[in-house]
Write a protein that holds these residues in place. Structure first.
Motif, mmCIF file in Angstrom:
data_model
loop_
_atom_site.group_PDB
_atom_site.id
_atom_site.type_symbol
_atom_site.label_atom_id
_atom_site.label_comp_id
_atom_site.label_asym_id
_atom_site.label_seq_id
_atom_site.Cartn_x
_atom_site.Cartn_y
_atom_site.Cartn_z
ATOM 1 N N SER A 87 -8.993 63.874 -33.368
ATOM 2 C CA SER A 87 -9.682 65.145 -33.613
ATOM 3 C C SER A 87 -8.929 66.365 -33.121
ATOM 4 O O SER A 87 -9.297 67.484 -33.445
ATOM 5 C CB SER A 87 -11.057 65.132 -32.947
ATOM 6 N N GLY A 88 -7.932 66.176 -32.296
ATOM 7 C CA GLY A 88 -7.189 67.315 -31.766
ATOM 8 C C GLY A 88 -7.463 67.519 -30.292
ATOM 9 O O GLY A 88 -8.483 67.080 -29.748
ATOM 10 N N ILE A 89 -6.551 68.190 -29.635
ATOM 11 C CA ILE A 89 -6.627 68.364 -28.194
ATOM 12 C C ILE A 89 -7.781 69.265 -27.775
ATOM 13 O O ILE A 89 -8.465 69.015 -26.790
ATOM 14 C CB ILE A 89 -5.284 68.883 -27.612
ATOM 15 N N ILE A 90 -8.055 70.311 -28.542
ATOM 16 C CA ILE A 90 -9.127 71.247 -28.178
ATOM 17 C C ILE A 90 -10.484 70.551 -28.226
ATOM 18 O O ILE A 90 -11.293 70.653 -27.292
ATOM 19 C CB ILE A 90 -9.117 72.470 -29.119
ATOM 20 N N ALA A 91 -10.750 69.816 -29.297
ATOM 21 C CA ALA A 91 -12.032 69.122 -29.440
ATOM 22 C C ALA A 91 -12.190 68.035 -28.386
ATOM 23 O O ALA A 91 -13.278 67.861 -27.808
ATOM 24 C CB ALA A 91 -12.145 68.524 -30.838
ATOM 25 N N ALA A 92 -11.120 67.293 -28.103
ATOM 26 C CA ALA A 92 -11.201 66.217 -27.127
ATOM 27 C C ALA A 92 -11.428 66.767 -25.722
ATOM 28 O O ALA A 92 -12.285 66.258 -24.982
ATOM 29 C CB ALA A 92 -9.928 65.385 -27.160
ATOM 30 N N TYR A 93 -10.681 67.777 -25.339
ATOM 31 C CA TYR A 93 -10.836 68.335 -23.993
ATOM 32 C C TYR A 93 -12.232 68.936 -23.825
ATOM 33 O O TYR A 93 -12.879 68.731 -22.812
ATOM 34 C CB TYR A 93 -9.772 69.405 -23.733
ATOM 35 N N THR A 94 -12.706 69.638 -24.823
ATOM 36 C CA THR A 94 -14.034 70.249 -24.746
ATOM 37 C C THR A 94 -15.121 69.187 -24.660
ATOM 38 O O THR A 94 -16.095 69.351 -23.916
ATOM 39 C CB THR A 94 -14.265 71.154 -25.965
ATOM 40 N N ALA A 95 -14.973 68.093 -25.383
ATOM 41 C CA ALA A 95 -15.985 67.041 -25.377
ATOM 42 C C ALA A 95 -16.060 66.324 -24.032
ATOM 43 O O ALA A 95 -17.144 65.976 -23.566
ATOM 44 C CB ALA A 95 -15.700 66.041 -26.488
ATOM 45 N N TYR A 96 -14.926 66.101 -23.395
ATOM 46 C CA TYR A 96 -14.918 65.316 -22.166
ATOM 47 C C TYR A 96 -14.922 66.147 -20.891
ATOM 48 O O TYR A 96 -15.393 65.692 -19.858
ATOM 49 C CB TYR A 96 -13.705 64.372 -22.152
ATOM 50 N N TYR A 97 -14.391 67.365 -20.935
ATOM 51 C CA TYR A 97 -14.262 68.146 -19.700
ATOM 52 C C TYR A 97 -14.941 69.510 -19.765
ATOM 53 O O TYR A 97 -14.843 70.278 -18.828
ATOM 54 C CB TYR A 97 -12.776 68.330 -19.355
ATOM 55 N N GLY A 98 -15.577 69.831 -20.864
ATOM 56 C CA GLY A 98 -16.266 71.102 -20.970
ATOM 57 C C GLY A 98 -15.380 72.199 -21.546
ATOM 58 O O GLY A 98 -14.346 71.917 -22.132
ATOM 59 N N PRO A 99 -15.788 73.442 -21.347
ATOM 60 C CA PRO A 99 -15.010 74.561 -21.924
ATOM 61 C C PRO A 99 -13.616 74.663 -21.311
ATOM 62 O O PRO A 99 -13.388 74.293 -20.163
ATOM 63 C CB PRO A 99 -15.840 75.800 -21.608
ATOM 64 N N ILE A 100 -12.703 75.183 -22.087
ATOM 65 C CA ILE A 100 -11.322 75.331 -21.645
ATOM 66 C C ILE A 100 -11.239 76.435 -20.599
ATOM 67 O O ILE A 100 -11.747 77.546 -20.829
ATOM 68 C CB ILE A 100 -10.410 75.631 -22.857
ATOM 69 N N PRO A 101 -10.607 76.179 -19.466
ATOM 70 C CA PRO A 101 -10.616 77.165 -18.372
ATOM 71 C C PRO A 101 -9.667 78.343 -18.545
ATOM 72 O O PRO A 101 -9.634 79.221 -17.694
ATOM 73 C CB PRO A 101 -10.194 76.323 -17.140
ATOM 74 N N PHE A 102 -8.898 78.395 -19.592
ATOM 75 C CA PHE A 102 -7.930 79.485 -19.754
ATOM 76 C C PHE A 102 -8.545 80.651 -20.468
ATOM 77 O O PHE A 102 -9.179 80.577 -21.436
ATOM 78 C CB PHE A 102 -6.687 79.024 -20.525
#
Length: 102
Positions: A87-102
Motif C-alpha cells: 500500500s505504500g509507506i505513508i499508508a503503512a506508517y499511518t496505520a501502525y504508528y499514527g500520524p506522521i510526526p514531520f
C-alpha cells in the motif's frame, strides 16, 4: 537442454501471438466502430481518472530522508513492512504508528 527450452518458449510465444490475428481469408471491411484498436486500450478521460489513483499531496511534502526514516521504523514490524510493500509507506506508517510526526 537450454536451446530446447528456448525453442519451446519461442514456439509457445509465436502460437499465442498468432492466435489473435485474423485469417487473411476473413478480410471484410471493418467499420470504425468495430476497428481493432477499439478493444479497450483507450479509455475516456473521466473513466481513466477513476481508475488511476491520484498522487497524494502529503507525499510531495516529505523529503527523501524523511521517507527513509519512516521506512526504517516500519521495517521493524513485519506486518507494517508487508503493508508498506503493498500500500505504500505513508499508508503503512499511518496505520501502525499514527500520524506522521514531520
Amino acid at each position: 537442454m537450454k536451446s530446447l527450452t528456448l525453442l519451446f518458449f519461442c514456439c509457445m510465444m509465436t502460437a499465442s501471438l498468432s492466435a489473435g490475428v485474423p485469417d487473411s481469408s476473413d478480410t471484410k471491411s471493418v467499420s470504425p466502430a468495430e476497428s481493432p484498436s477499439d478493444d479497450g486500450v483507450f479509455v475516456k478521460r473521466e473513466e481513466a481518472s477513476t481508475l488511476v489513483r491520484q498522487k497524494r499531496a502529503g507525499v510531495a511534502d516529505l523529503s527523501v530522508a524523511q521517507l527513509e526514516s519512516l521506512r526504517e521504523v516500519c521495517e521493524a514490524n513485519l506486518a507494517c513492512e508487508h503493508m508498506m510493500d503493498t500500500s505504500g509507506i505513508i499508508a503503512a506508517y499511518t496505520a501502525y504508528y499514527g500520524p506522521i510526526p514531520f
